[in-house]
Each structure stands twice: as C-alpha cells, then as structure tokens.
Design a protein around this motif. Structure first.
Motif, PDB file in Angstrom:
ATOM      1  N   GLU A  48      50.102 -22.745  -7.939  1.00  0.00           N
ATOM      2  CA  GLU A  48      50.620 -21.597  -8.681  1.00  0.00           C
ATOM      3  C   GLU A  48      52.064 -21.885  -9.063  1.00  0.00           C
ATOM      4  O   GLU A  48      52.888 -22.220  -8.207  1.00  0.00           O
ATOM      5  CB  GLU A  48      50.544 -20.356  -7.795  1.00  0.00           C
ATOM      6  N   THR A  50      55.857 -20.966 -10.692  1.00  0.00           N
ATOM      7  CA  THR A  50      56.856 -19.937 -10.954  1.00  0.00           C
ATOM      8  C   THR A  50      58.059 -20.594 -11.602  1.00  0.00           C
ATOM      9  O   THR A  50      58.545 -21.623 -11.114  1.00  0.00           O
ATOM     10  CB  THR A  50      57.299 -19.246  -9.652  1.00  0.00           C
ATOM     11  N   THR A  51      58.546 -20.024 -12.706  1.00  0.00           N
ATOM     12  CA  THR A  51      59.750 -20.543 -13.363  1.00  0.00           C
ATOM     13  C   THR A  51      60.985 -19.968 -12.679  1.00  0.00           C
ATOM     14  O   THR A  51      61.065 -18.757 -12.420  1.00  0.00           O
ATOM     15  CB  THR A  51      59.763 -20.170 -14.847  1.00  0.00           C
ATOM     16  N   CYS A  58      58.809 -23.868  -9.383  1.00  0.00           N
ATOM     17  CA  CYS A  58      58.293 -23.775  -8.019  1.00  0.00           C
ATOM     18  C   CYS A  58      56.775 -23.874  -8.098  1.00  0.00           C
ATOM     19  O   CYS A  58      56.144 -23.135  -8.855  1.00  0.00           O
ATOM     20  CB  CYS A  58      58.697 -22.460  -7.353  1.00  0.00           C
ATOM     21  N   SER A 145      65.845 -15.303  -4.872  1.00  0.00           N
ATOM     22  CA  SER A 145      64.831 -14.791  -5.802  1.00  0.00           C
ATOM     23  C   SER A 145      63.680 -14.065  -5.122  1.00  0.00           C
ATOM     24  O   SER A 145      62.886 -13.394  -5.780  1.00  0.00           O
ATOM     25  CB  SER A 145      64.259 -15.948  -6.631  1.00  0.00           C
ATOM     26  N   ILE A 147      61.347 -15.788  -3.434  1.00  0.00           N
ATOM     27  CA  ILE A 147      60.197 -16.686  -3.383  1.00  0.00           C
ATOM     28  C   ILE A 147      59.923 -17.192  -1.968  1.00  0.00           C
ATOM     29  O   ILE A 147      58.781 -17.442  -1.592  1.00  0.00           O
ATOM     30  CB  ILE A 147      60.387 -17.858  -4.369  1.00  0.00           C
ATOM     31  N   LYS A 150      58.050 -14.347  -0.431  1.00  0.00           N
ATOM     32  CA  LYS A 150      56.731 -14.205  -1.049  1.00  0.00           C
ATOM     33  C   LYS A 150      55.712 -15.149  -0.438  1.00  0.00           C
ATOM     34  O   LYS A 150      54.563 -14.765  -0.176  1.00  0.00           O
ATOM     35  CB  LYS A 150      56.845 -14.463  -2.552  1.00  0.00           C
TER      36      LYS A 150
END
Length: 377
Positions: A48, A50-51, A58, A145, A147, A150
């Motif tokens: 997956e 992520t920008t 990521c 952020s 992340i 998460k």
C-alpha cells in the motif's frame, strides 16, 4: 506455506538500481524522476503506497501481523557538479548524488523485492523513501504525519554510507550516534572610519576576532568535560579596504552537541557574550542559530536486542565512538525505538565531494543487513 525468495542475482539488481538513480539526482522534495523510477520498480508489488513530503513514498507490506518494522532511505541529491568519469555520471548539470542516497534507495528497492516475495515474516514492513534530507529535513513531517501510528511501527532502521570505515563493513553502537546540529550566523555592525582616525570608529573586524576567541573558550571550558561538543566559525567576511576600519563583519559556523541541555546552554551563551560585547564595544550583534536536527540516539534496548545477531555477521563491527555529522533520521526515533547504522565504503572520499564514489559490491552488505533485521522477533 513458506515462500522463499531466490536472490542470488541481487547484486546485479542493486547495481542496476544504483546506476539508474545516480544519473537522475534531484534536490529537496522536487524528486519527480526519482519517484517515477521507484514507482516503476515497486508499482506491481503487493503493498500500500502513501505519498509523503510531495514526492516521497511510504510502502506498507502487510504480513498479517499486529506490528510493523520501518526502514528509511533518503532520496535527494546535492547541488554539486560531478567530476567522476564512469559510465553512469549525473545527467542533471550541477547536481549529483554525492552523499550516497542513490545507494540507500538501491538497497531499499532490493529489500522491497525480498519482502514482496517472502513469507512468513515476524512483522509487517514499512519502507520510507524520504525527500529533503539535505535541505529542509523531510523526516520530521513524515514522523509527524501519523503514519507510524497508522501502521503500529515498533522499530525503525536506517543505514548511511560512510567513507572512513572498511569497505562493506556495517557499524553502529547503542546510545548517542550523531549530534544535534545548528547553522550559526552572526552579524556584527560597528562604525567604519579611516584607519588614521580609528578612535572615531567601531572596528567590527576586531570585535569579530575577539568574539570568536571568547566563544571558543566557552565551548572548551564551560561545557561538560565528558561530553563531545563542537563549535566552529568557518567563514569570516569583513572590511572593504586595507586602510578603512571595517563597519560590518559576518560570521558563519556550526554548533553541535549530543545533549539538548548542553546545546541550549551553548546557544544561550552565544547570545550572552554578544550582549556583553554590545555594551563593551558599542556595536550591534545579531546571533541566529537554525533549528537543526535532533541528535541521533540509538535506542539502547533495541540495539542490545539485535546485537547478538549483528555479531554473527562477518562484516559487522561495533562503532567505537559517535560521529559528529548530523542526520534527520533522529525524528523517527521520537516515534519508535530506532537504530541507525553506517556502511563503509573504505574509500575515505568525503561525503558531499564532487568525486564521491565507491565499490558497488558494498550494496550487498546493506541488503543482507536489512534482511537479517527483518527476521528478528
């Protein structure tokens, strides 16, 4: 059912990545070609994306676990014209990968392929391709952020090429590894006059030399003797003619310390000494210190837990002491226990040199190091 990845050709893959990335150095967070290359390699993988920080990436590999291990590579190059003559020199005039970030990305891309094709692993894997290490500090906004929260990151690892340890050797240590660093900018305003009537002026050049002497003495005598600190003024601009008293002086330098308390003390003393000089000499002094990066402090408990595995590697040797270069990897350590390590080039060609180069065989050491970490429970 266990799935094992055949990586006997990995060195060739790592070299191909390195040479492709070395040709396209970009600056800050404007890493569009670099991002495109990474996504072309990883776009078909089971992860997956992520920008982050404009062009950063990521990549999360879900291995069905509750917790995740993160690995970070920086991405950006430098505004340095390359002087190497090998067959894969920079194609971007005035820009170069002179700090090994192309190597860092190559190793992480190879590791991504391994993770993508390997099951089971004890943890999920998060790969962070980070922009702006050399400029604004891309690690901090990524760390902030959300992340890490998460994906439930419990450990973070990073690796940096290092010219002054043997080729292919991985080295690190627990505790302080790299200091907090700040750019120091000092402007002194005096009063210009002819040298023949110097009593009518305020000699900014003289004040600057005395200030440098006093702040050096402060760093050497007022900071704890058992702590490594650094304060150096590396550039002094002043004066316009041989017979005119300088009305201005500009000082540029760097300040570093491993403990924030010590760093804050040194910064406060720069201002205090400046205030004393304003009273003594009638000049005006402005002291400005950049925020800089936090110190890189390797988590001691995490380091001790991986040390037995490190010691089984033929190419590992514990680092005898901390180094004085700074790194924004430190911000990841505020979110999860982290260990940063060094990978030797053995060349002694300094980082940020216009001829920075290395034997590409060392890339395999970094790749194997990352593999080893992925299997530690």
């Amino acid at each position: 059912m266990a799935v094992e990845f055949d990586d006997h050709n990995m060195l060739n893959t790592l070299i191909q990545h390195h040479r492709s990335l070395h040709k396209i150095p970009e600056i800050g967070d404007q890493l569009f070609e670099t991002r495109e290359y990474i996504m072309n390699i990883m776009g078909g993988m089971s992860c997956e994306f992520t920008t982050v920080v404009n062009t950063g990436i990521c990549a999360f590999f879900n291995k069905g676990k509750e917790s995740t291990i993160a690995y970070r590579s920086d991405m950006d190059g430098l505004t340095i014209p390359e002087t190497n003559t090998h067959g894969f020199v920079s194609e971007h005039p005035g820009k170069m990968h002179g700090c090994g970030h192309d190597a860092h990305m190559s190793m992480l891309l190879g590791f991504a392929e391994y993770v993508n094709h390997t099951d089971p692993l004890p943890y999920n894997i998060l790969l962070i391709f980070q922009p702006a290490e050399e400029t604004t500090g891309g690690a901090r906004p990524i760390a902030e952020s959300g992340i890490f929260e998460k994906y439930h990151v419990i450990r973070t690892f990073g690796l940096h090429l290092w010219p002054n340890i043997p080729k292919g050797q991985v080295s690190t240590k627990g505790g302080p590894l790299m200091p907090k660093s700040s750019e120091v900018n000092i402007e002194i305003k005096g009063k210009s006059t002819h040298a023949a009537t110097s009593q009518k002026g305020i000699d900014a050049l003289y004040v600057a030399t005395q200030y440098i002497s006093d702040v050096y003495t402060m760093q050497q005598t007022e900071t704890p003797a058992d702590e490594r600190t650094l304060l150096k003024i590396c550039r002094l601009n002043s004066g316009s003619a041989r017979n005119v008293i300088a009305g201005k002086a500009s000082l540029l330098g760097t300040m570093r310390a491993f403990k924030l308390k010590t760093f804050d003390f040194m910064e406060a003393r720069l201002h205090e000494i400046a205030n004393e000089y304003e009273t003594q000499y009638g000049c005006q002094i402005r002291v400005d210190c950049s925020d800089g990066y936090l110190p890189v402090i390797n988590d001691m408990e995490l380091y001790q837990s991986i040390k037995p595995y490190l010691e089984k590697l033929s190419y590992y040797k514990e680092l005898p002491e901390a180094v004085m270069i700074s790194e924004d990897f430190s911000y990841y350590g505020t979110k999860a226990p982290a260990v940063f390590a060094l990978l030797g080039t053995g060349t002694k060609i300094p980082l940020h040199s216009n001829n920075f180069d290395f034997d590409e065989e060392i890339l395999l050491s970094g790749y194997e190091y990352y593999k080893m970490l992925a299997h530690i429970n």
